[in-house]
Design an enzyme around this catalytic site. Structure first.
Site, short mmCIF file in Angstrom:
data_model
loop_
_atom_site.label_atom_id
_atom_site.label_comp_id
_atom_site.label_asym_id
_atom_site.label_seq_id
_atom_site.Cartn_x
_atom_site.Cartn_y
_atom_site.Cartn_z
N LYS A 51 -3.78 8.45 -8.34
CA LYS A 51 -3.43 9.23 -7.28
C LYS A 51 -1.48 9.88 -6.93
CE LYS A 51 -6.99 6.33 -5.43
NZ LYS A 51 -7.99 5.69 -4.85
N GLN A 95 -4.74 0.86 -1.42
CA GLN A 95 -5.92 1.17 -2.50
C GLN A 95 -6.78 -0.34 -2.60
OE1 GLN A 95 -6.28 2.98 -4.36
NE2 GLN A 95 -7.97 2.21 -6.00
N ASP A 118 -9.28 8.24 3.63
CA ASP A 118 -9.99 8.35 3.02
C ASP A 118 -10.45 7.88 4.24
OD1 ASP A 118 -9.63 6.81 0.09
OD2 ASP A 118 -8.38 4.31 1.22
#
Ligand code: NAP
Length: 285
Positions: A51, A95, A118
């Site tokens: 990422k 995460q 997200d």
């Protein structure tokens, strides 16, 4: 037709990069993505690294915050609050999974809705299900873009999604429904799964079982999107939930693993970060 997520992700990131260059001219700075990693799980470390690499590639400011798995829940929530209040931060991603002593739901709810790249915040999820303006979660968004890239008509088609998780199965089903597919959601209690899947014009598989979907389960000419990421027990190599070699003979469209939904998820994260940045800038005007 094998649809390369790697290639499409490259095209998407190229477009984001161009838009970032324009955004810098207009707003004086690039979007800033902050990724928090708790602990040292190797798979999570590799996802976070990917990422960060993509973020730098498209011209974002990218910050990775590493915390030991001894961090308390409150310390993590405080860190997120400080990033929420930091005007120079546009996107916050924690995460997952988190260590067992930290409540993931609390963490997700603490991330400011405007920085929820997200798309996991409950208000974002509610907006998706109410067909209101929202940030689409990355993996489902990538699945839909893969179908579009392959020229698969979604409207009016029978779609079957295997898996009903909050991060893949359910949102991808809703997004297919919103594109006017007739959607069936299958799961571990579904009776006679092959009879369900073999009706599908579009089959999206998000289970987490290596090569689970075999040729007999697929309708000839179906479009098959494989979201699964597994290790093949025989070879130790990465593989999907779909037995690629046999299913590819029957499907009209199929995505590989690796190189399908995985890179698309990261590309969509870049799109979402840019989107959060632009929304925040426009809100200030
Ligand atoms: P999850 O939360 O474990 O959900 C798995 C789903 O599969 C559940 O709904 C489960 O049914 C269903 N299932 C399990 N065994 C089944 C069976 N034998 N028959 C039918 N359905 C079955 O997993 P997830 O987070 O959605 O992830 C699924 C896969 O996608 C994993 O391999 C994961 O690594 C991968 N993934 C990839 C990306 C990417 O970027 N490419 C992103 C996210 C996830 P029940 O609900 O009945 O238990």
């Amino acid at each position: 037709m094998i649809v390369s997520g790697t290639q499409l992700a490259k095209e998407i990131k190229e477009k984001v990069k161009n838009d970032v260059a324009k955004a810098v001219e207009i707003y004086g700075r690039p979007p800033h993505l902050v990724v928090i990693l708790v602990g040292e799980d190797p798979a999570s470390q590799s996802y976070v690294k990917g990422k960060g690499k993509d973020a730098e590639e498209v011209g974002f400011k990218s910050t990775t915050i590493l915390k030991p798995d001894t961090i308390t829940e409150q310390e993590l929530l405080d860190l997120i609050e400080s990033l929420n209040n930091d005007d120079s931060v546009d996107g916050i991603l924690v995460q997952l999974p988190l260590p067992a002593h930290i409540d993931e739901d609390k963490v997700i709810e603490t991330i400011s809705l405007s920085k929820d790249v997200d798309g996991f915040h409950p208000l974002n999820v509610a907006a998706l299900w109410q067909k209101r303006d929202c940030i689409y979660p990355c993996t489902p968004k990538g699945v839909i873009q893969l179908l579009d890239k392959a020229g698969v008509k979604i409207e009016g088609k029978k779609a079957v999604v295997i898996g009903r998780s909050n991060i893949v199965g359910l949102p991808v089903s809703k997004m297919l429904l919103d594109r006017n597919a007739t959607v069936t959601i299958a799961h571990s209690r579904t009776q006679n799964l092959p009879s369900v899947t073999s009706e599908a014009d579009i089959l999206v598989v998000a289970i987490g079982r290596p090569k689970f979907v075999t040729e007999e389960m697929v309708k000839p000419g179906a479009a098959v999107i494989d979201v699964g990421v597994n290790r093949d027990p025989a070879t130790g190599k990465l593989c999907g939930d779909v037995d690629f070699d046999t299913v590819a003979q029957k499907a009209s469209v199929i995505t590989p693993v690796p190189g399908g939904a995985g890179p698309m998820t990261r590309a969509c994260l870049m799109q979402n970060t840019l989107e959060c940045f632009l929304r925040r800038q426009n809100d200030k005007r």
